[in-house]
Scaffold this active site. Structure first.
Site, PDB file in Angstrom:
ATOM      1  N   ARG A  65       0.806  -1.224   0.000  1.00  0.00           N
ATOM      2  CA  ARG A  65       0.000   0.000   0.000  1.00  0.00           C
ATOM      3  C   ARG A  65       0.836   1.270   0.000  1.00  0.00           C
ATOM      4  O   ARG A  65       0.294   2.363  -0.228  1.00  0.00           O
ATOM      5  CB  ARG A  65      -0.998  -0.046   1.163  1.00  0.00           C
ATOM      6  CG  ARG A  65      -2.101  -1.061   0.887  1.00  0.00           C
ATOM      7  CD  ARG A  65      -3.056  -1.179   2.035  1.00  0.00           C
ATOM      8  NE  ARG A  65      -2.790  -2.331   2.869  1.00  0.00           N
ATOM      9  CZ  ARG A  65      -3.047  -2.391   4.182  1.00  0.00           C
ATOM     10  NH1 ARG A  65      -3.553  -1.346   4.790  1.00  0.00           N
ATOM     11  NH2 ARG A  65      -2.793  -3.474   4.855  1.00  0.00           N
ATOM     12  N   GLU A 102       1.168  -5.955  13.543  1.00  0.00           N
ATOM     13  CA  GLU A 102       0.018  -6.072  14.450  1.00  0.00           C
ATOM     14  C   GLU A 102      -0.545  -7.493  14.381  1.00  0.00           C
ATOM     15  O   GLU A 102      -0.950  -8.059  15.373  1.00  0.00           O
ATOM     16  CB  GLU A 102      -1.038  -5.050  14.010  1.00  0.00           C
ATOM     17  CG  GLU A 102      -2.217  -4.897  14.947  1.00  0.00           C
ATOM     18  CD  GLU A 102      -3.256  -3.928  14.385  1.00  0.00           C
ATOM     19  OE1 GLU A 102      -3.091  -3.438  13.257  1.00  0.00           O
ATOM     20  OE2 GLU A 102      -4.239  -3.692  15.106  1.00  0.00           O
TER      21      GLU A 102
HETATM   22  C1  PRP Z   1       0.015  -2.697   6.425  1.00  0.00           C
HETATM   23  C2  PRP Z   1       0.137  -1.232   6.096  1.00  0.00           C
HETATM   24  C3  PRP Z   1       1.510  -0.881   6.599  1.00  0.00           C
HETATM   25  C4  PRP Z   1       1.663  -1.790   7.801  1.00  0.00           C
HETATM   26  C5  PRP Z   1       1.474  -1.034   9.069  1.00  0.00           C
HETATM   27  O1  PRP Z   1       0.634  -3.450   5.426  1.00  0.00           O
HETATM   28  O2  PRP Z   1      -0.018  -0.990   4.707  1.00  0.00           O
HETATM   29  O3  PRP Z   1       2.524  -1.155   5.645  1.00  0.00           O
HETATM   30  O4  PRP Z   1       0.676  -2.821   7.673  1.00  0.00           O
HETATM   31  O5  PRP Z   1       1.630  -1.866  10.195  1.00  0.00           O
HETATM   32  P1  PRP Z   1       2.742  -1.641  11.298  1.00  0.00           P
HETATM   33  O6  PRP Z   1       2.843  -0.166  11.554  1.00  0.00           O
HETATM   34  O7  PRP Z   1       2.192  -2.382  12.497  1.00  0.00           O
HETATM   35  O8  PRP Z   1       4.016  -2.234  10.823  1.00  0.00           O
HETATM   36  P2  PRP Z   1       0.620  -5.045   5.373  1.00  0.00           P
HETATM   37  O9  PRP Z   1       1.861  -5.571   6.016  1.00  0.00           O
HETATM   38  O10 PRP Z   1      -0.686  -5.532   5.876  1.00  0.00           O
HETATM   39  O11 PRP Z   1       0.817  -5.375   3.838  1.00  0.00           O
HETATM   40  P3  PRP Z   1       0.057  -4.953   2.485  1.00  0.00           P
HETATM   41  O12 PRP Z   1       0.413  -3.497   2.234  1.00  0.00           O
HETATM   42  O13 PRP Z   1       0.708  -5.840   1.478  1.00  0.00           O
HETATM   43  O14 PRP Z   1      -1.402  -5.144   2.645  1.00  0.00           O
HETATM   44  N1  HPA Z   2      -6.033  -1.172   8.974  1.00  0.00           N
HETATM   45  C1  HPA Z   2      -5.398  -1.197   7.804  1.00  0.00           C
HETATM   46  N2  HPA Z   2      -4.198  -1.640   7.656  1.00  0.00           N
HETATM   47  C2  HPA Z   2      -3.569  -2.075   8.729  1.00  0.00           C
HETATM   48  C3  HPA Z   2      -4.162  -2.075   9.981  1.00  0.00           C
HETATM   49  C4  HPA Z   2      -5.465  -1.589  10.111  1.00  0.00           C
HETATM   50  O1  HPA Z   2      -6.053  -1.539  11.192  1.00  0.00           O
HETATM   51  N3  HPA Z   2      -3.251  -2.550  10.853  1.00  0.00           N
HETATM   52  C5  HPA Z   2      -2.150  -2.831  10.135  1.00  0.00           C
HETATM   53  N4  HPA Z   2      -2.339  -2.545   8.857  1.00  0.00           N
END
Ligand code: PRP
Ligand code: HPA
Length: 177
Positions: A65, A102
């Site tokens: 993202r 998380e």
């Molecule tokens: C989500 C979000 C951040 C991260 C935040 O990505 O886009 O990159 O989690 O979490 P944190 O602050 O606890 O590290 P995710 O790892 O779910 O991957 P994605 O972007 O591929 O969905």
């Molecule tokens: N929402 C979206 N993205 C995330 C979250 C959430 O609560 N926690 C970690 N990545």
């Protein structure tokens, strides 16, 4: 800007128990799907780092993202864009950092030649939760000899303490939940 912020906030959808029980997932896709909110989001991101104009060389965005706003902002600011990716995706020589999420555990990689020593970097991602992803990305950037000028997020989940996990690094968030 407050009107733009309220429009954007109204387009963030909250989904309970995704991806696992007890997580309240903030879903940004309605904000992307609304052209006016998407534009507001881009302009608000730029507003938060307006003082860094002329003091940046590159934006690093995290898969997946961080690829939504990172390249748009890089284009608007005439900066390089460098992806930090999940393991096994980047084809050339990489360095890697592990981190806890998380709701998961993962690794991010960056190309070893993607940033020159001394490059001034803005980290861009959609959301700051525990801060593990951003801290791992900062470690990757600093291992290449570059510096992190700031970290910019569309959403900060304040209760999860991600800002404190970034030490002295500057953290900017368009919206806080
Ligand atoms: C989500 C979000 C951040 C991260 C935040 O990505 O886009 O990159 O989690 O979490 P944190 O602050 O606890 O590290 P995710 O790892 O779910 O991957 P994605 O972007 O591929 O969905
Ligand atoms: N929402 C979206 N993205 C995330 C979250 C959430 O609560 N926690 C970690 N990545």
């Amino acid at each position: 800007h407050e009107q733009a912020r309220e429009l954007l906030r109204s387009k963030i959808r909250s989904i309970p128990d995704f991806p696992s029980p007890g997580i309240l997932f903030r879903d940004i896709t309605p904000a992307l799907a609304d052209a006016e909110a998407f534009t507001a989001a881009v302009e608000l991101h730029l507003h938060h780092i307006a003082d860094l104009d002329g003091q940046l060389d590159a934006i690093v965005g995290m898969e997946a993202r961080g690829f939504l706003f990172g390249p748009i902002l890089a284009h608007r600011l005439n900066l390089a864009f460098v992806p930090a990716r999940k393991p096994g995706k980047l084809p050339a020589e990489t360095i890697a950092e592990d981190y806890a999420l998380e709701y998961a555990k993962n690794t991010l990689q960056i190309h070893a030649d993607a940033l020159r020593p001394g490059a001034r970097v803005l980290i861009v991602d959609d959301l700051l939760a525990t801060g593990g992803t951003a801290a791992a990305t900062t470690r990757l950037i600093e291992r290449l000899g570059a510096t992190v000028a700031a970290q910019l997020f569309m959403i900060e989940l304040v209760a999860l303490g991600g800002r404190a996990a970034q030490g002295d690094h500057r953290v900017e968030a368009v919206l806080q939940f």
